[in-house]
Design a protein around this motif. Structure first.
Motif, short mmCIF file in Angstrom:
data_model
loop_
_atom_site.label_atom_id
_atom_site.label_comp_id
_atom_site.label_asym_id
_atom_site.label_seq_id
_atom_site.Cartn_x
_atom_site.Cartn_y
_atom_site.Cartn_z
N ASP A 1 -6.17 42.39 8.23
CA ASP A 1 -6.68 43.59 8.89
C ASP A 1 -6.47 43.42 10.39
N CYS A 2 -5.66 44.28 10.95
CA CYS A 2 -5.31 44.20 12.36
C CYS A 2 -5.83 45.42 13.11
N GLU A 3 -5.84 45.30 14.40
CA GLU A 3 -6.23 46.41 15.27
C GLU A 3 -5.20 46.55 16.37
N THR A 4 -5.04 47.77 16.83
CA THR A 4 -4.26 48.03 18.03
C THR A 4 -5.26 48.47 19.08
N ILE A 5 -5.33 47.74 20.17
CA ILE A 5 -6.31 48.03 21.22
C ILE A 5 -5.61 48.23 22.56
N LYS A 6 -6.25 49.01 23.40
CA LYS A 6 -5.82 49.15 24.78
C LYS A 6 -6.87 48.46 25.63
N THR A 7 -6.41 47.60 26.53
CA THR A 7 -7.33 46.89 27.40
C THR A 7 -6.59 46.50 28.67
N HIS A 8 -7.28 45.82 29.56
CA HIS A 8 -6.63 45.30 30.76
C HIS A 8 -7.30 43.99 31.16
N SER A 9 -6.56 43.21 31.92
CA SER A 9 -7.12 41.95 32.40
C SER A 9 -7.89 42.23 33.68
N THR A 10 -8.84 41.36 33.97
CA THR A 10 -9.61 41.52 35.20
C THR A 10 -8.90 40.91 36.40
N SER A 11 -7.77 40.24 36.13
CA SER A 11 -6.96 39.72 37.24
C SER A 11 -5.81 40.68 37.49
N ASP A 12 -5.12 40.50 38.58
CA ASP A 12 -4.01 41.39 38.93
C ASP A 12 -2.69 40.99 38.29
N LYS A 13 -2.67 39.90 37.52
CA LYS A 13 -1.41 39.36 37.01
C LYS A 13 -0.76 40.25 35.95
N ILE A 14 -1.56 40.87 35.06
CA ILE A 14 -0.98 41.57 33.91
C ILE A 14 -1.28 43.06 33.93
N GLY A 15 -2.51 43.45 34.13
CA GLY A 15 -2.86 44.87 34.13
C GLY A 15 -3.16 45.39 32.74
N ASP A 16 -2.77 46.65 32.47
CA ASP A 16 -3.08 47.32 31.21
C ASP A 16 -2.10 46.90 30.12
N VAL A 17 -2.64 46.75 28.89
CA VAL A 17 -1.82 46.42 27.73
C VAL A 17 -2.32 47.21 26.52
N LYS A 18 -1.41 47.42 25.58
CA LYS A 18 -1.75 47.97 24.26
C LYS A 18 -1.16 46.99 23.27
N VAL A 19 -2.03 46.21 22.62
CA VAL A 19 -1.59 45.09 21.79
C VAL A 19 -2.09 45.24 20.35
N THR A 20 -1.43 44.51 19.44
CA THR A 20 -1.76 44.60 18.02
C THR A 20 -1.88 43.21 17.42
N GLY A 21 -2.92 43.05 16.60
CA GLY A 21 -3.12 41.81 15.87
C GLY A 21 -4.53 41.72 15.31
N PRO A 22 -4.79 40.72 14.48
CA PRO A 22 -6.14 40.53 13.95
C PRO A 22 -7.04 39.85 14.98
N THR A 23 -8.33 40.04 14.84
CA THR A 23 -9.25 39.26 15.66
C THR A 23 -9.30 37.84 15.10
N LEU A 24 -9.67 36.91 15.95
CA LEU A 24 -9.83 35.53 15.49
C LEU A 24 -10.95 35.47 14.45
#
Length: 165
Positions: free
Chosen positions: A63-86
């Motif tokens: 069971d996977c999820e696709t989420i939109k999030t961002h890092s709190t540092s300036d290195k990466i920014g916004d992402v939309k990623v897919t995978g299971p939670t640990l």
């Protein structure tokens, strides 16, 4: 003749059934082609007597999820990623993050971090195999840990091993 109320109920039922079908198809709406690294493995130690070895294809089948999030540092920014939670991965083996004092994450690039129980309890951790519907590039594949709304220094790329204590 059918009443408007019966028609509305039938439509609502059909929509709900359709939504449930989508919810039970694994990785949501992003059908990421992981074929370049589907057979690569993640080793998990400390959960069972023997190491758990999962392929990326095994993780994608969970069971996977696709989420939109961002890092709190300036290195990466916004992402939309897919995978299971640990947590989802551990549940397959009758375990939970709450069972452990720490989790040590190792990347193929020799970068590693240790996260302790208080941090693990407060955050969701995703084992992601792609971003924005595309597989990870060589810089991140086969897996990248994503922790929503956290510093990207914790977003281990090229993940190959997790060790629990």
């Amino acid at each position: 003749m059918l009443s408007k109320n019966r028609i509305a109920k039938a439509i609502a039922f059909a929509l709900m059934a359709l939504m449930m079908c989508f919810a039970m198809t694994g990785c949501g709406t992003d059908d990421i082609d992981i074929s370049p690294y589907a057979d690569e493995t993640l080793t998990i130690t400390g959960v069972q007597d023997e190491d758990i070895v999962l392929t990326i294809a095994d993780l994608k089948a969970m069971d996977c999820e696709t989420i939109k999030t961002h890092s709190t540092s300036d290195k990466i920014g916004d992402v939309k990623v897919t995978g299971p939670t640990l947590e989802t991965v551990l549940a397959q083996y009758g375990a939970s993050l709450a069972d452990y004092h720490s989790a040590h994450f190792y990347g193929r690039d020799n970068y590693d971090i240790v996260l302790y129980d208080d941090y693990l309890a407060e955050h969701d951790l995703y084992l992601t195999f792609g971003e924005s519907g595309e597989p990870w590039d060589e810089e991140s594949a086969p897996l990248r840990v994503i922790i929503p709304e956290s510093d990207s220094a914790y977003w281990i790329r090229m993940l190959e091993k997790i060790e629990f204590e």
